[in-house]
Structures are given as C-alpha cells and as structure tokens.
Design a protein around this motif. Structure first.
Motif, PDB file in Angstrom:
ATOM      1  N   LYS A  44      -5.920  -8.662  -4.929  1.00 53.20           N
ATOM      2  CA  LYS A  44      -7.324  -8.552  -4.504  1.00 53.20           C
ATOM      3  C   LYS A  44      -7.443  -8.206  -3.029  1.00 53.20           C
ATOM      4  O   LYS A  44      -8.359  -7.503  -2.626  1.00 53.20           O
ATOM      5  CB  LYS A  44      -8.087  -9.831  -4.797  1.00 53.20           C
ATOM      6  N   LEU A  90      -5.560   3.668 -11.674  1.00 54.86           N
ATOM      7  CA  LEU A  90      -5.399   2.458 -10.865  1.00 54.86           C
ATOM      8  C   LEU A  90      -6.315   1.404 -11.464  1.00 54.86           C
ATOM      9  O   LEU A  90      -7.533   1.580 -11.486  1.00 54.86           O
ATOM     10  CB  LEU A  90      -5.796   2.721  -9.409  1.00 54.86           C
ATOM     11  N   TYR A  91      -5.735   0.355 -11.997  1.00 57.10           N
ATOM     12  CA  TYR A  91      -6.544  -0.722 -12.581  1.00 57.10           C
ATOM     13  C   TYR A  91      -6.204  -2.045 -11.911  1.00 57.10           C
ATOM     14  O   TYR A  91      -5.064  -2.263 -11.509  1.00 57.10           O
ATOM     15  CB  TYR A  91      -6.294  -0.828 -14.088  1.00 57.10           C
ATOM     16  N   TYR A  92      -7.183  -2.947 -11.837  1.00 59.06           N
ATOM     17  CA  TYR A  92      -6.952  -4.214 -11.131  1.00 59.06           C
ATOM     18  C   TYR A  92      -7.802  -5.345 -11.705  1.00 59.06           C
ATOM     19  O   TYR A  92      -8.375  -6.146 -10.974  1.00 59.06           O
ATOM     20  CB  TYR A  92      -7.187  -4.038  -9.620  1.00 59.06           C
ATOM     21  N   LEU A 138      -7.062   3.947  -2.231  1.00 59.88           N
ATOM     22  CA  LEU A 138      -6.116   3.968  -3.347  1.00 59.88           C
ATOM     23  C   LEU A 138      -6.721   4.644  -4.575  1.00 59.88           C
ATOM     24  O   LEU A 138      -6.038   5.384  -5.292  1.00 59.88           O
ATOM     25  CB  LEU A 138      -5.656   2.543  -3.685  1.00 59.88           C
ATOM     26  N   GLU A 139      -8.014   4.410  -4.813  1.00 58.47           N
ATOM     27  CA  GLU A 139      -8.681   5.078  -5.939  1.00 58.47           C
ATOM     28  C   GLU A 139      -8.646   6.593  -5.743  1.00 58.47           C
ATOM     29  O   GLU A 139      -8.419   7.350  -6.693  1.00 58.47           O
ATOM     30  CB  GLU A 139     -10.147   4.621  -6.068  1.00 58.47           C
ATOM     31  N   THR A 141      -2.522  -3.521 -10.479  1.00 60.30           N
ATOM     32  CA  THR A 141      -2.273  -4.523  -9.458  1.00 60.30           C
ATOM     33  C   THR A 141      -3.185  -5.725  -9.638  1.00 60.30           C
ATOM     34  O   THR A 141      -4.297  -5.600 -10.148  1.00 60.30           O
ATOM     35  CB  THR A 141      -2.437  -3.935  -8.039  1.00 60.30           C
ATOM     36  N   SER A 146      -7.416  -8.881 -10.451  1.00 56.40           N
ATOM     37  CA  SER A 146      -7.711  -9.228  -9.056  1.00 56.40           C
ATOM     38  C   SER A 146      -8.911 -10.153  -8.919  1.00 56.40           C
ATOM     39  O   SER A 146      -9.070 -10.833  -7.921  1.00 56.40           O
ATOM     40  CB  SER A 146      -7.944  -7.951  -8.231  1.00 56.40           C
ATOM     41  N   ARG A 152       0.840  -1.202   0.000  1.00 57.91           N
ATOM     42  CA  ARG A 152       0.000   0.000   0.000  1.00 57.91           C
ATOM     43  C   ARG A 152       0.875   1.252   0.000  1.00 57.91           C
ATOM     44  O   ARG A 152       0.629   2.199  -0.761  1.00 57.91           O
ATOM     45  CB  ARG A 152      -0.919  -0.040   1.229  1.00 57.91           C
ATOM     46  N   ILE A 209      -6.944  -4.494  -2.699  1.00 59.74           N
ATOM     47  CA  ILE A 209      -8.055  -3.706  -3.256  1.00 59.74           C
ATOM     48  C   ILE A 209      -9.313  -3.873  -2.396  1.00 59.74           C
ATOM     49  O   ILE A 209     -10.044  -2.921  -2.156  1.00 59.74           O
ATOM     50  CB  ILE A 209      -8.316  -4.085  -4.724  1.00 59.74           C
ATOM     51  N   ILE A 267     -14.980  -6.542  -4.394  1.00 54.61           N
ATOM     52  CA  ILE A 267     -14.536  -5.768  -5.554  1.00 54.61           C
ATOM     53  C   ILE A 267     -15.630  -5.760  -6.625  1.00 54.61           C
ATOM     54  O   ILE A 267     -15.965  -4.717  -7.201  1.00 54.61           O
ATOM     55  CB  ILE A 267     -13.209  -6.345  -6.104  1.00 54.61           C
ATOM     56  N   GLY A 277      -9.141  -0.429  -1.453  1.00 54.57           N
ATOM     57  CA  GLY A 277      -9.499   0.065  -2.777  1.00 54.57           C
ATOM     58  C   GLY A 277      -9.935   1.525  -2.804  1.00 54.57           C
ATOM     59  O   GLY A 277      -9.361   2.334  -3.537  1.00 54.57           O
TER      60      GLY A 277
END
Lengths: 434, 434
Positions: A106, A127-129, A116-117, A103, A132, A88, A109, A209, A113
């Motif tokens: 999971k 920021l894409y995941y 971080l967003e 990242t 996850s 983080r 996030i 998520i 999440g």
C-alpha cells in the motif's frame, strides 16, 4: 495457449508463504477456473538458510531479484517484499520485461501508484493491488467492477486493524491507550514501532488508494488530513458513550462537485452506524453510492491467509486476462483532475469538550460565540463541577457545519475569557438519514 | 466494433425504470468504461397508456415480447418482468437468437437456473443475475471472482428485507407480528400477500442461488429446510435478549466434505455476531472462507435504484465480454455432484422453551433425558412460576449437537411426564471462535 503459468515471488514473509500455500492447495480449483495450472517458478528471499526451512522446493529460492524479474519463464510477479524505492525499480523492470505485477504494498501504491499504472499500461501489463487495502475483503474489485454504473460519493472506513483493536479495548474495557497498545503488540496486531499505525499514516495510504479508485480522480498522500489515536483520553470515550457514540479511527473520503476530500481522524459514530459495531482487528469499508445507497464490506484487514487470498484473486484476474489477451487495461483510469474540497464546503458535525470557569453567564458567552459564527448545537452535556475545582466541563455536539466555521469557533473559544481550555474536539458522524 | 449497444427490456416496473434512468444519467461513465455507448432499444410493457406517462421515448414501447426478443439490433435483454414459465420461454428464445440475458428474477433462477445456464452456454451467450440476491450488494460477482482461490464453507445471510424489517420492529420495539407486518406493507416493504416473504420461501430461493455459486455444486429448492417467521412469539424474543441473542430470519448454507446443507429459519444470533446488528430492511451476507476467514457484505436488499445498479453491473459485464469476444463462459460451472448433509452431520446449538409441571425433580428428569441422548447445555433460564399457574417455564440453550440428536430429544420431551409442552425451539448461532 500455455498449460502452466509460472509465478515469481519477491519476498517470502507470511503473505508470500500464504500465496504458495494457496497455490499448492487449490491447484484443482485453479485448473477448473483458468484452464491451466499455476506454479511458483522463482522466489526472492533474504536468507536462504531460513527459507529452506519452509515447505517449499529449495531449487526455486534465490537471493537475486534479477533471477526472478528476468526469468523468461515467469509471467506474473507477486511483490510481497515491501519497501519503496528498490521495490519500485524492480516493478518498473518487471513491466519492461513484459511481466504482470501484483502487489500488496500500500505504501508503494499510495506514493507511486499513478506512475506504476502508467508503466504497466505502456507495456501492456497488468498491475493489481487488491491486497493493499482491507486484506481479504475484495474491496478494490468491487469498487471498480460492481459499482461501475453508479457514482460513489462517500467512502468511510475502518482500514487499520491495529488501531481498531486498541480503540475497541479502550472503549469496551476502559483500558488505557498504553496498555491496549502493549496488548496489541503482544498479539502481533501492532509492530514494535507502531507509529505508522497509531498516527494514522497507514490508514491514510489506504484511503488514498480507495479515493482514487472510487472517485476516478487523482489524489496524493500529502492532501490527506491525518490525526492519529495516541492522544485520545478515556474520558472522551466515556462522554461519547453517554451521548450514544462510539469512537473509531475513520478514514473518510468524499466526492462532491468533482471536489475530493480525504481525512483520517478519530471520529464519533452514532451507535446505529454500520461501522460502529466493527470491533477488534476487523476492518470494514462503508460505501455510499448515488444509486445503490449504503453498502458495507467487512472482513479481516490483515493476516497471512486473508491477504494471500486477495493476492491470489489478482493472480487469477491476471491469468484470465492473459488467456483473453486483454492485459494492460488500467485498473484505474482517472477521469477527473484533482480538486480539493475547500474548508468552506467540507461539512460535518463536531464534538468539543471544554473546561470552563464556573461563573454565571459562562455558557451564555459560549453559545453566543457559536451563534455569531452560525453554528448550532445538537447536544449539550454539562458535567457536575468536580469538588474543590472551579472548572466545569461542557461537551457540545454541533449540528452540521463547515470546517472553516468550526475552525473559527475553535480559535475564538481559546480567546474567550470563561474558557479555560479546549480539551478535545472530534468529528462526529451522526445518524444516517434513511 | 459497435459504437452503441442496444438493450431490450422485458418489463417496465420500478427496476426497469431504474435501469433506464441509470443508462440515461451515466452515459458518460459507460462510454468511459466500455468504449461504446449504451441505449435502450425496445421495452416490453403491459399497458402502453401507463408506460407513456413515464420519462421514456414512446417509440421504443411495445406490448409484444417478440418485438424485443427478435429485434436484430438488440444485443442484450434485461428481464425485469418476473414470472416463471412465460419468462423462461422468452429467455430461451433470446438465447436462440444469440442475445445475452440479464435477469433479476430469483424465482426463475432458483427453479430453472441450471437449464438456463446450459442454454446460454450452448448459444455462446451470457446469463447474469446479480440482482436476484441482495439487491444492490455485489454478492454473486464477489463470490465467483473475488474468492476464487478460496474454499467457501459457510454462507449465512439476512437475504429478505421484509422479514428483517418485521423482526427488527418486533425485537427492538416489542411490536406484535401483525402490527409490524401491517407497517411493512404500508411502507411498501411487504406485498399485499406476504406469504412468500414471511414463510421464508423468498429467502430459500436466494439461498439456493448463493449455495450453488459459493460451493460450485448442484442444489435444488426442494432440498432447503424452510421455517418462516409468522409464528414467532414476542416472549421468545425477550428471553433471547436476556440470554444475549438477537433473532433474525437466517439463510444458512454450509459445505463440508462435499456435502451441502441449506436452511432458512428464525435463528438466535449472539449479539456480537456481525449479522446481529443488521436492522430494518437491510440485507447482509456473511461468508466464511477457508483462507479469508469471516467476511460480510451489507447493503440495501431491494429498492428500485439499488436493484437497477446490480442489473447495470451485469449489463457492463456482458458488454465487456462482448468487446473481448468471450461471452458464454458460465457464471457457475458446477464441480460437485449434489450430496446432502445427513442429520447426523448437521451441527448447531439450539434454544428450547418448555412449559413444565412445577414438580420436584422436573428439571432432573429433563436434564437426564438430554444427558442420555448426549446433549449438554450452555445456558439454562428458569423463569418464576406465574401466579396461580402450576406451570414453570424453562429455557435451555444446548451446546453444539447434531440435528438427529436434537430431533430425538424434541420427540422424547413431548412424551416426558413433567413436560406440558415444547413451546418453541430455534437454531442458535453463538459466539464466533476468534
């Protein structure tokens, strides 16, 4: 415009190696799609000796995260090291440095999440995941893009390959839980410590998520009701088969009247349900949209290359955004405040298996109890009393009822004189109304 | 930046009405996603009287296409009128006027896709057609975006709901073809003239669109090998079941060594194949990528609202592009020149049903024939001779073989003395190697 985008990797496990492999093998396609080349600029590793044995330029390897995060030539950070707190911090620092982050993490996030967003948005970073949830299945992008003009009211998924492998073995081959788990471990589908998978925690993180994205609402991990698979009896799977059901560990998320409900629990699915045929380590997510109706997305839920593919689809999206100058638009913009569905409004069918004293009127007592609470039965299965036992076994499948009524019934059953034990109970997803 | 984007509709059938319904009901979400509102500016209809009965502002209705295409306030044209030549002219004119076009017209795109994509690109306009394949399943966007860093080598799909409904009824209920077709017509799943569906032409058009996109290559409708379902015997379905197969009308597209092969034909699938369980009017497309492995996308292949959802996802994409100022990047940029797979390199398993004279050595003759050509068998089923008949029935399932060898075998079988008739033959997709 840059002729090459340099990607920094945090971590060089199987997914990280897969990402490097795809970048190397797909250079021509990437140039075709993006109008620029993509290269690996710096890679954080734990063990330099071990990393040097991989097919990678040793000059890019480092054991210092700041070498990657602070490198001014690097535009995009791919985080595949796992872990929570340290990771983080790295990601927050990367955003401060104006770097975009992808990242596959999971856990991170699910827990952090929203924070971080926010940090990404403030720094005009992406920021894409995608990786996850659902490994190589392009689920998150599909939910956020493809179904944008629809309202999603239900997401149900088999989002953990380990447990699906174990349950397939139990259900199809009658293999006991411990044997199936051991086999999954030998095949590399389960970790040495399988707790997070078999107790449903991994699936819960993924469902958080998915729920945030599908319903555009805030949702926290502690709001998920979780039951794992470690206590499932083979006899319940057999009774399920007799009743036309297959048991799966199902992540269930629904959104109605702006109220959200998310659970992970072993669930009996009607054999005709699209998720019922998803076997072994495969994952699938069933999405019900107000307009589109039923859709399902199926694929490998894990694995080095499938997961790396999902990471790379994010890399491509970030670079496209860079070229368009539109980074920093959040993947999820929550629209609704979190409101949990109360048990009075959470509806489902349920399967209950009871050990009952073999007395005249026993079943009448039980059905009176359910009747008084206002629950009716769709199916009843009474098994022949086992020799020299005084107990009979009764399996009930209720019609749809609210969770609070069902919990009330469970509580009262335990107190009923003729009921020896409530052996088990499971949620049931019956036929889909067409 | 505009505060409202005005959409013009060509056509007001079920899909057009669905689009209007979604625009009206989802205004809040659209504003949230796009930062501007979306309205319906003008609608081309055939019959004003009839259209006025629908829930739509009568002031926007017109019977003149130019009222829509030349309207300077309209930015996006949604074509849901169908047809080929006239529609093509309208769309070309729309591009000249700088308007973006969204169409659900698979016939038009299969025939004139490349020309229209060119015209769009030259005018910096978008052309999207997500709704042309797989109704509400976001397939095209997934292929072009999500799997961008992968090489797709196979696309197999159930892309026609009408035939899948008919085949499900035949297979599950033993309903004869004519009865199943009639039922499909009564339910609105089949047209009064079902030719295009049951002869596989509709599926062929969709497969052309999928193949172009998945393999980034040119491909024409006349290159598709097509067989329909109107001659399928119930007895073949029954034999298939005995052998562990389910028959589906499968669109098959493969890409290997830059060579493409596309066919639409009734195919026996192993019961464990993810497509085998796709029933009734549902569609599903199975995609195999080099890195991602097996994925499958399932959903309603048709229907007013699902198709309208796909149209709306294109509307949203176009408006996002407008706001970013990046319209006119082609959905498909072909990368490979068309090269068809020669029959010597097209591999599959095959099912053959023969009527054979009940003579000593008959089977030896047949197996010698296959042996000499170099084809071996995976499964053999000899059915008991029917009373008072001198003919025996033999069903063979070959191992994988090339199409040219199989065609040679078919030709020679007809000339073999002991073979009375080759009753039927079908492609077989067996177990997937895990």
């Amino acid at each position: 415009m840059k002729e090459n985008i340099s990607v920094g990797l945090l971590g060089l496990g199987v997914v990280g190696s897969g990402v490097i492999q795809i970048i190397n093998n797909h250079q021509e396609e990437l140039v075709h799609q993006l109008g620029c080349s993509v290269s690996v600029g710096r890679v954080l590793v734990r063990d330099l000796e071990k990393a040097r044995k991989k097919d990678i330029d040793p000059a890019v390897l480092t054991t210092s995260a700041t070498d990657v995060i602070d490198d001014p030539n690097i535009d995009v950070i791919v985080e595949v090291m796992g872990g929570i707190e340290e990771t983080r911090q790295y990601i927050l620092k990367a955003f401060e440095n104006g770097k975009h982050v992808i990242t596959a993490n999971k856990d991170l996030i699910a827990l952090h999440g929203p924070e971080l967003e926010d940090a990404a948005g403030k720094n005009n970073c992406d920021l894409y995941y995608e990786a996850s949830v659902g490994g190589g299945i392009p689920l998150l992008r599909t939910l956020s893009d493809g179904l944008v003009s629809d309202r999603i009211n239900q997401v149900m998924g088999i989002v953990n390959g380990t447990t699906n492998y174990i349950m397939t073995k139990m259900d199809k081959e009658g293999m006991p839980y411990d044997t199936a788990l051991k086999q999954a471990q030998e095949l590399g589908f389960a970790e040495a410590d399988p707790t997070s998978d078999v107790e449903g925690l991994d699936a819960a993180r993924k469902m958080v998520i998915l729920a945030r994205l599908a319903f555009l609402t805030d949702f926290d991990l502690e709001d998920v009701e979780v039951r794992g698979i470690s206590n499932i009896a083979l006899s319940d799977l057999e009774y399920g088969q007799k009743l036309g059901y297959v048991m799966k560990l199902i992540g269930f998320a629904s959104f109605e009247n702006e109220q959200v409900e998310v659970s992970v629990q072993p669930t009996f699915l009607a054999e005709s349900h699209p998720l019922a045929g998803v076997e072994n380590e495969f994952n699938a997510v069933y999405v019900n949209g107000e307009a589109v109706g039923e859709t399902m997305f199926y694929g490998p839920g894990a694995g080095s290359l499938p997961t790396a593919t999902a990471v790379m689809s994010d890399v491509v999206a970030v670079i496209k955004n860079m070229r368009l100058g539109v980074n920093g638009r959040r993947f999820i913009k929550p629209r609704f405040k979190k409101q949990l569905t109360p048990p009075t409004h959470s509806y489902s069918q349920y399967y209950v298996r009871l050990h009952v004293k073999d007395e005249v009127g026993a079943f009448a007592n039980i059905s009176q109890l359910f009747n008084e609470i206002g629950i009716s039965f769709e199916k009843i299965l009474q098994t022949p009393r086992k020799q020299q036992q005084e107990l009979a076994e009764i399996i009930l499948v209720t019609h749809k009822t609210s969770l609070d009524k069902f919990q009330k019934a469970l509580g009262e059953l335990e107190n009923l004189n003729v009921v020896e034990t409530v052996k088990s109970y499971y949620r049931v997803e019956g036929e889909i109304a067409q």
